[in-house]
Design a protein around this motif. Structure first.
Motif, short mmCIF file in Angstrom:
data_model
loop_
_atom_site.label_atom_id
_atom_site.label_comp_id
_atom_site.label_asym_id
_atom_site.label_seq_id
_atom_site.Cartn_x
_atom_site.Cartn_y
_atom_site.Cartn_z
N ASN A 38 -0.13 4.73 9.50
CA ASN A 38 0.69 5.63 8.70
C ASN A 38 1.96 5.86 9.51
O ASN A 38 1.88 6.43 10.60
N THR A 90 -4.29 2.19 -2.44
CA THR A 90 -4.52 3.47 -1.78
C THR A 90 -5.97 3.56 -1.32
O THR A 90 -6.83 2.88 -1.89
N ASN A 91 -6.21 4.39 -0.33
CA ASN A 91 -7.59 4.65 0.09
C ASN A 91 -8.11 5.97 -0.51
O ASN A 91 -9.17 6.44 -0.14
N VAL A 92 -7.37 6.52 -1.45
CA VAL A 92 -7.73 7.78 -2.08
C VAL A 92 -8.29 7.51 -3.48
O VAL A 92 -7.60 6.94 -4.33
N LYS A 152 0.83 -1.20 0.00
CA LYS A 152 0.00 0.00 0.00
C LYS A 152 0.86 1.25 0.00
O LYS A 152 2.07 1.17 0.21
N THR A 153 0.24 2.36 -0.25
CA THR A 153 0.91 3.64 -0.11
C THR A 153 1.26 3.81 1.37
O THR A 153 0.37 3.83 2.22
N SER A 154 2.54 3.90 1.69
CA SER A 154 2.99 3.88 3.07
C SER A 154 2.40 5.02 3.92
O SER A 154 1.99 4.80 5.05
N ALA A 155 2.35 6.21 3.35
CA ALA A 155 1.96 7.40 4.12
C ALA A 155 0.44 7.56 4.20
O ALA A 155 -0.09 8.65 4.02
N GLN A 156 -0.27 6.46 4.47
CA GLN A 156 -1.72 6.51 4.63
C GLN A 156 -2.12 5.67 5.82
O GLN A 156 -1.53 4.61 6.07
N ALA A 157 -3.15 6.11 6.51
CA ALA A 157 -3.79 5.30 7.55
C ALA A 157 -5.10 4.79 6.97
O ALA A 157 -5.85 5.55 6.36
N TRP A 158 -5.35 3.49 7.10
CA TRP A 158 -6.59 2.89 6.60
C TRP A 158 -7.47 2.50 7.77
O TRP A 158 -6.98 2.11 8.82
#
Length: 116
Positions: free
Chosen positions: A97, A78-80, A56-62
């Motif tokens: 994140n 990604t969650n975006v 996943k995109t590392s700089a995200q919190a899911w």
């Protein structure tokens, strides 16, 4: 049922790039996780449904239940819902994140690309 073929949760496709077991693979609108390694032009079995830990995109919190998209250019999740990203499933566990992987339930096919 004489017309039944298979459950459809394992699909054979031709690898268009080198694939390692566990990789998220897209073949047209089919999306799945490779069961084995495959070289370009070889058949590879994809598990199209189920829950997987994927890059996943590392700089995200899911959060649990969040829609998860594939970024076409990088194959990261990604969650975006950015332009060109495809809906692929939902988050099944919270992801911090930063973190390199997220737990995702795959839909088995790509949703429509986000256009705006």
């Amino acid at each position: 049922m004489k017309n039944y073929v298979q459950p459809g949760d394992m699909i054979t496709v031709i690898a268009t790039a080198a694939v390692a077991s566990g990789d998220l693979v897209r073949s047209g609108s089919i999306l799945g996780v490779a069961a084995t390694d495959a070289a370009i032009g070889e058949e590879v079995e994809l598990k199209t449904t189920g829950v997987f830990d994927l890059a996943k995109t590392s700089a995200q919190a899911w959060t649990v239940g969040a829609p998860i998209y594939a970024i076409a250019a990088s194959s990261l999740l990604t969650n975006v819902p950015g332009t060109g990203n495809y809906l692929v499933g939902v988050a099944m566990a919270a992801a911090a994140n930063p973190s390199a992987t997220g737990r995702v339930r795959l839909n088995g096919t790509l949703g429509l690309a986000v256009t705006a």
